[in-house]
Design a protein around this motif. Structure first.
Motif, PDB file in Angstrom:
ATOM      1  N   SER A   1      -6.174 -19.178  18.771  1.00  0.00           N
ATOM      2  CA  SER A   1      -5.248 -18.180  18.263  1.00  0.00           C
ATOM      3  C   SER A   1      -4.378 -18.813  17.191  1.00  0.00           C
ATOM      4  O   SER A   1      -3.957 -19.952  17.311  1.00  0.00           O
ATOM      5  N   ARG A   2      -4.122 -18.050  16.134  1.00  0.00           N
ATOM      6  CA  ARG A   2      -3.236 -18.558  15.093  1.00  0.00           C
ATOM      7  C   ARG A   2      -1.831 -17.998  15.283  1.00  0.00           C
ATOM      8  O   ARG A   2      -1.151 -17.677  14.324  1.00  0.00           O
ATOM      9  N   SER A   3      -1.425 -17.902  16.551  1.00  0.00           N
ATOM     10  CA  SER A   3      -0.082 -17.387  16.790  1.00  0.00           C
ATOM     11  C   SER A   3       0.661 -18.161  17.867  1.00  0.00           C
ATOM     12  O   SER A   3       1.814 -17.868  18.123  1.00  0.00           O
ATOM     13  N   HIS A   4       0.026 -19.131  18.502  1.00  0.00           N
ATOM     14  CA  HIS A   4       0.699 -19.871  19.565  1.00  0.00           C
ATOM     15  C   HIS A   4       1.212 -21.206  19.036  1.00  0.00           C
ATOM     16  O   HIS A   4       0.499 -21.936  18.363  1.00  0.00           O
ATOM     17  N   MET A   5       2.444 -21.508  19.384  1.00  0.00           N
ATOM     18  CA  MET A   5       3.105 -22.721  18.918  1.00  0.00           C
ATOM     19  C   MET A   5       3.507 -23.580  20.109  1.00  0.00           C
ATOM     20  O   MET A   5       4.003 -23.065  21.105  1.00  0.00           O
TER      21      MET A   5
END
Length: 163
Positions: free
Chosen positions: A125-129
């Motif tokens: 996912s390109r939204s989890h940090m």
């Protein structure tokens, strides 16, 4: 910051603020993102109420961050109170680098917390940090060769609670 010294305290961050930071970090890729945290010191820790992105004007923003001076100055005098700084490590873990520690005296006297984020590239996912929080602790002051007192700072890991 006596309330946090020597105690197990935490940084409290609303999930909406954590999501703003994550969005800013992913929109800034492949460059380092940066910004400031606004909030207050409270019993048991620091409560973050707002994230304010700031432009990264570093000559090499892929590997460094420098806060835009005009945006930084506006945040210093804003309400709620400026309590911390955030920046990202796009390619490495969210732990303080040698450069982070060397740059700390430039603004640490105004801040209580330091947050570092990095993308979770394993989740697909390109939204989890990944986000780590550090308390800025003032160490014993040392003297430079010209007999000036130079403050020294350390970053101590502190639990980060997303609410």
């Amino acid at each position: 910051m006596a309330a946090l010294h020597g105690q197990q305290n935490a940084f409290y961050i609303p999930s909406s603020v954590e999501q703003e930071m994550s969005k800013h970090m992913f929109l800034s890729l492949p460059q380092e993102a940066c910004g400031v945290m606004l909030g207050e010191t409270a019993a048991g820790g620091i409560r973050i109420s707002r994230f304010q992105p700031i432009r990264n004007v570093a000559p090499d923003p892929l590997h460094h961050f420098t806060l835009d001076d005009a945006e930084w100055i506006r945040c210093v005098f804003s309400e709620p109170k400026l309590i911390g700084i955030f920046h990202s490590h796009p390619q490495t873990r969210p732990v303080p680098s040698l450069e982070d520690l060397q740059a700390l005296p430039a603004f640490a006297g105004l801040l209580q917390m330091y947050l570092i984020g990095s993308p979770d590239l394993t989740s697909g996912s390109r939204s989890h940090m990944h986000l780590n929080g550090y308390l800025i602790e003032s160490s014993k002051e040392s003297q430079d060769p010209a007999q000036h007192v130079v403050p020294s700072y350390n970053l101590l890991p502190v639990p980060l609670c997303v609410t």
